[in-house]
Structure formats: structure tokens, C-alpha cells
Design a protein around this motif. Sequence first.
Motif, PDB file in Angstrom:
ATOM      1  N   PHE A 122       0.833  -1.199   0.000  1.00  0.00           N
ATOM      2  CA  PHE A 122       0.000   0.000   0.000  1.00  0.00           C
ATOM      3  C   PHE A 122       0.871   1.254   0.000  1.00  0.00           C
ATOM      4  CE2 PHE A 122      -2.367   3.493   1.819  1.00  0.00           C
ATOM      5  CZ  PHE A 122      -3.513   3.486   1.024  1.00  0.00           C
ATOM      6  N   GLU A 123       1.913   1.245   0.804  1.00  0.00           N
ATOM      7  CA  GLU A 123       2.805   2.408   0.858  1.00  0.00           C
ATOM      8  C   GLU A 123       3.490   2.640  -0.486  1.00  0.00           C
ATOM      9  OE1 GLU A 123       5.276   1.693   4.279  1.00  0.00           O
ATOM     10  OE2 GLU A 123       3.647   2.194   5.667  1.00  0.00           O
ATOM     11  N   ALA A 124       3.893   1.563  -1.163  1.00  0.00           N
ATOM     12  CA  ALA A 124       4.499   1.691  -2.487  1.00  0.00           C
ATOM     13  C   ALA A 124       3.479   2.242  -3.483  1.00  0.00           C
ATOM     14  CB  ALA A 124       5.030   0.339  -2.956  1.00  0.00           C
ATOM     15  N   LEU A 125       2.249   1.768  -3.410  1.00  0.00           N
ATOM     16  CA  LEU A 125       1.179   2.243  -4.275  1.00  0.00           C
ATOM     17  C   LEU A 125       0.873   3.718  -3.998  1.00  0.00           C
ATOM     18  CD1 LEU A 125      -1.049   1.631  -6.352  1.00  0.00           C
ATOM     19  CD2 LEU A 125      -2.461   0.863  -4.443  1.00  0.00           C
ATOM     20  N   GLU A 126       0.864   4.078  -2.721  1.00  0.00           N
ATOM     21  CA  GLU A 126       0.609   5.459  -2.326  1.00  0.00           C
ATOM     22  C   GLU A 126       1.679   6.399  -2.892  1.00  0.00           C
ATOM     23  OE1 GLU A 126      -1.249   6.982   1.825  1.00  0.00           O
ATOM     24  OE2 GLU A 126       0.634   5.881   1.982  1.00  0.00           O
ATOM     25  N   LYS A 127       2.940   5.980  -2.842  1.00  0.00           N
ATOM     26  CA  LYS A 127       4.031   6.787  -3.384  1.00  0.00           C
ATOM     27  C   LYS A 127       3.908   6.899  -4.894  1.00  0.00           C
ATOM     28  CE  LYS A 127       9.051   7.366  -3.535  1.00  0.00           C
ATOM     29  NZ  LYS A 127       8.891   8.163  -4.711  1.00  0.00           N
ATOM     30  N   TRP A 128       3.619   5.787  -5.564  1.00  0.00           N
ATOM     31  CA  TRP A 128       3.453   5.778  -7.022  1.00  0.00           C
ATOM     32  C   TRP A 128       2.332   6.736  -7.422  1.00  0.00           C
ATOM     33  CZ3 TRP A 128       1.758   0.807 -10.090  1.00  0.00           C
ATOM     34  CH2 TRP A 128       1.867   1.039 -11.464  1.00  0.00           C
ATOM     35  N   ALA A 129       1.220   6.664  -6.710  1.00  0.00           N
ATOM     36  CA  ALA A 129       0.081   7.539  -6.996  1.00  0.00           C
ATOM     37  C   ALA A 129       0.479   9.005  -6.813  1.00  0.00           C
ATOM     38  CB  ALA A 129      -1.097   7.181  -6.093  1.00  0.00           C
ATOM     39  N   ALA A 130       1.162   9.315  -5.740  1.00  0.00           N
ATOM     40  CA  ALA A 130       1.585  10.697  -5.484  1.00  0.00           C
ATOM     41  C   ALA A 130       2.533  11.190  -6.566  1.00  0.00           C
ATOM     42  CB  ALA A 130       2.245  10.792  -4.110  1.00  0.00           C
ATOM     43  N   ASP A 131       3.437  10.325  -7.028  1.00  0.00           N
ATOM     44  CA  ASP A 131       4.375  10.689  -8.096  1.00  0.00           C
ATOM     45  C   ASP A 131       3.652  11.059  -9.386  1.00  0.00           C
ATOM     46  OD1 ASP A 131       6.473  10.193  -6.364  1.00  0.00           O
ATOM     47  OD2 ASP A 131       7.001   8.251  -7.260  1.00  0.00           O
TER      48      ASP A 131
END
Length: 58
Positions: free
Chosen positions: A16-25
Amino acid sequence: MANKKSFLLRIDTDKFEALEKWAADEFRSVNGQLEWIIHKALQEAKREPKPKSGKEEK
């Protein structure tokens, strides 16, 4: 606006944290990122839903 179905998704915290970072990027919400990922996967698998023709009955 298209009808949208809600559902619960359980996901590992690290993923989830990796997905959250990807989304923010990419300036998307996590939900928007998941929709984009699913859309791309359906396109690549040639499994996109066919557009509905005519009027929908209510």
C-alpha cells in the motif's frame, strides 16, 4: 457520470505504501491509481468491457 461499484480491498502495508508513493508521483489518489492500473491491465489482456449500446433501463 459512470456508475461505480465500491468494494473492500485488503492489501499488505508495504504494498500500500508503495502504491501510495506511485500515486503521489503521478498526481493521483490511491483509488485513481488503482483504477488506472486495472484499466491498463484490462487493455493489455484485451478484456476491456464492451461499451453498452442504446438506453439503459432503470
